[in-house]
Design a protein around this motif. Structure first.
Motif, PDB file in Angstrom:
ATOM      1  N   ALA A 188      33.670  42.162 -52.936  1.00 24.06           N
ATOM      2  CA  ALA A 188      32.622  43.142 -52.637  1.00 24.06           C
ATOM      3  C   ALA A 188      32.348  44.012 -53.866  1.00 24.06           C
ATOM      4  O   ALA A 188      31.192  44.337 -54.173  1.00 24.06           O
ATOM      5  N   VAL A 189      33.400  44.385 -54.587  1.00 24.33           N
ATOM      6  CA  VAL A 189      33.221  45.140 -55.828  1.00 24.33           C
ATOM      7  C   VAL A 189      32.483  44.284 -56.858  1.00 24.33           C
ATOM      8  O   VAL A 189      31.542  44.748 -57.525  1.00 24.33           O
ATOM      9  N   TYR A 190      32.894  43.029 -56.974  1.00 25.79           N
ATOM     10  CA  TYR A 190      32.268  42.118 -57.944  1.00 25.79           C
ATOM     11  C   TYR A 190      30.778  41.936 -57.643  1.00 25.79           C
ATOM     12  O   TYR A 190      29.934  42.015 -58.560  1.00 25.79           O
ATOM     13  N   VAL A 191      30.428  41.716 -56.392  1.00 24.71           N
ATOM     14  CA  VAL A 191      29.024  41.544 -56.017  1.00 24.71           C
ATOM     15  C   VAL A 191      28.227  42.804 -56.341  1.00 24.71           C
ATOM     16  O   VAL A 191      27.098  42.743 -56.864  1.00 24.71           O
ATOM     17  N   SER A 192      28.807  43.962 -56.074  1.00 22.23           N
ATOM     18  CA  SER A 192      28.127  45.230 -56.348  1.00 22.23           C
ATOM     19  C   SER A 192      27.912  45.427 -57.845  1.00 22.23           C
ATOM     20  O   SER A 192      26.857  45.910 -58.283  1.00 22.23           O
ATOM     21  N   MET A 193      28.916  45.047 -58.639  1.00 22.44           N
ATOM     22  CA  MET A 193      28.767  45.119 -60.093  1.00 22.44           C
ATOM     23  C   MET A 193      27.693  44.147 -60.577  1.00 22.44           C
ATOM     24  O   MET A 193      26.875  44.479 -61.450  1.00 22.44           O
ATOM     25  N   LYS A 194      27.680  42.963 -59.995  1.00 23.18           N
ATOM     26  CA  LYS A 194      26.704  41.939 -60.390  1.00 23.18           C
ATOM     27  C   LYS A 194      25.286  42.395 -60.089  1.00 23.18           C
ATOM     28  O   LYS A 194      24.359  42.151 -60.877  1.00 23.18           O
ATOM     29  N   LYS A 195      25.088  43.080 -58.961  1.00 21.82           N
ATOM     30  CA  LYS A 195      23.761  43.561 -58.602  1.00 21.82           C
ATOM     31  C   LYS A 195      23.243  44.603 -59.595  1.00 21.82           C
ATOM     32  O   LYS A 195      22.028  44.781 -59.730  1.00 21.82           O
ATOM     33  N   LEU A 196      24.170  45.277 -60.282  1.00 20.46           N
ATOM     34  CA  LEU A 196      23.759  46.235 -61.315  1.00 20.46           C
ATOM     35  C   LEU A 196      23.669  45.589 -62.697  1.00 20.46           C
ATOM     36  O   LEU A 196      23.286  46.242 -63.660  1.00 20.46           O
TER      37      LEU A 196
END
Length: 443
Positions: free
Chosen positions: A241-249
């Protein structure tokens, strides 16, 4: 003969390589909120000589602690208190901070990270939130100006930076924090090759329904339809979930550091999941997960720098009992439970000294569990004794020896009863002042 020996020697060599690679290190958070904790020098020696722990995080920049790790090779990450963050946006103050807290000890002590604050976005206030990334930049510049290029700067975050985490594919950072604070921070971390620090605690999301999911135990898992990935533990879910959130930014390439995670071995009566078995299951499962190198469903093959919370049970933490019982070790260096932290190559002569066996004021000799006896082994002894004719009611709730309610205290009472009284309970309940049991197995 020479030809026939070659395959066996090669096999032995490969086996040794596998055995060496299986002994991996782990980081730990070294808190000092206790009035019964050993000295920093003793702690540093113990970690170096007796454990696989090769990195520690401390929650301040205590010079006694930093100095104690000089020459050990153990990586030390220090922390800037939240309240000091605004002052570090000034270059002159940042240089003074580096001159006082880093330069006198580096590189004799291998200072690894400076954590600027602790969960600043979660705790606030807004002026400190706004100053966080500027302070990180200015502090990094002060390090460079001082000629220190191997100390990284980051800041750990509570998981409430996420708007959602289930399923991981739908995760994102909270609006406002995402663009205003986290994107600039991730850009800085990318530029300085530093890690994004997060504090995932499945303990706080526990419910009886998801117990196995939280504790790395077999379960049906969570299926993410968007990615086709199945999650069998909450640690993986939170990390992705952290990785996906970072990827979206736009920052999927920034490394993720697990700055804190853990599980208490005891707690307030209503928190029955704060237990010895659950703590051993979570932290043991965590170590296997991190050491395996398998990564997560969305980050296969990635190993995360990980710090377990915490090194010791700290009796001045609170207000809940849970907060006092996150430790892997007691203040006397005995393990609360065994998950493989003690190095298999430990030299017995390097262990902390074992107390001698004194006698009580009545001249009677008493004993307590050996310092290296695990709670799991002691509980096994208790079960054996109580199933073989000894009246164990004094250590049950309401009994005269129920307090202190710990496995070691109960084992001390029951073992003495078993060996010396054979069912008679005319024996002290408190063995904290006494020596050691020669054998931890009454069988």
């Amino acid at each position: 003969m020479a030809v026939s020996k070659t395959p066996s020697l090669l096999s032995l060599f490969l086996l040794l390589l596998l055995l060496v690679s299986a002994v991996n290190s782990i980081g730990v958070n070294y808190g000092t909120l206790g009035d019964n904790l050993p000295s920093p020098a003793t702690v540093a020696h113990f970690l170096k000589s007796n454990t696989i722990i090769d990195r520690v995080r401390i929650f301040d920049a205590n010079p006694d602690v930093i100095k104690a790790f000089a020459g050990t090779g153990i990586l030390v990450s220090v922390t800037v208190p939240n309240g000091d963050i605004p002052s570090l946006t000034d270059p002159w103050n940042a240089r003074r901070w580096v001159d006082a807290n880093i330069k006198p000890f580096h590189p004799a002590t291998k200072i690894h990270y400076i954590s600027v604050g602790t969960e600043v976005l979660h705790w606030g206030p807004q002026n400190i939130v706004d100053d966080l990334v500027p302070a990180m930049r200015v502090l990094h510049a002060a390090l460079v100006k001082a000629g220190i290029k191997d100390v990284k700067v980051s800041s750990p975050h509570a998981m409430d930076i996420l708007l959602s985490s289930s399923p991981p594919s739908s995760a994102s950072f909270r609006p406002g924090w995402d663009v205003g604070n986290l994107a600039p921070m991730l850009r800085f971390l990318r530029q300085t090759k530093s890690g994004f620090m997060v504090n995932p605690y499945p303990y706080y999301a526990y419910s009886p329904v998801n117990a196995s999911f939280c504790l790395f135990k077999p379960n049906a898992g969570l299926f993410d339809k968007a990615t086709g990935k199945r999650y069998t533990n909450q640690f993986d879910q939170l990390m992705d979930a952290v990785y996906v959130s970072m990827k979206k930014l736009g920052f999927p390439d920034v490394e993720i550091v697990v700055a804190e995670t853990g599980w208490p071995s005891g707690g307030d009566p209503q928190n029955t999941h704060a237990s010895l078995g659950n703590a051993a299951a979570y932290n043991g499962g965590l170590m296997k997960k991190v050491d395996s190198g398998v990564g997560t469903p969305l980050m296969p093959g990635r190993k995360f720098e990980t710090y377990i919370f915490s090194l010791f049970n700290e009796n001045l933490k609170g207000p809940s009992l849970d907060e006092k019982n996150f430790g892997l070790f007691r203040p006397d260096f005995t393990q609360v439970y065994d998950i493989g932290i003690i190095s298999q190559s430990t030299n017995p002569s390097s262990r902390p000294p074992t107390p001698t066996t004194p006698t009580s004021s009545q001249g009677k000799s008493y004993c307590v569990p050996r310092p290296d006896a695990t709670d799991v082994a002691l509980q096994s002894n208790i079960d054996y004794i109580c199933n073989n004719g000894l009246d164990c009611s004094p250590t049950q709730p309401g009994g005269p020896c129920f307090e202190p309610n710990t496995v070691r205290a109960h084992a001390a009472y029951l073992m003495n009863s078993y060996y010396h009284a054979k069912g008679s309970h005319d024996i002290d309940c408190d063995f904290s002042h006494t020596g050691v049991i020669g054998s931890t197995d009454p069988r």
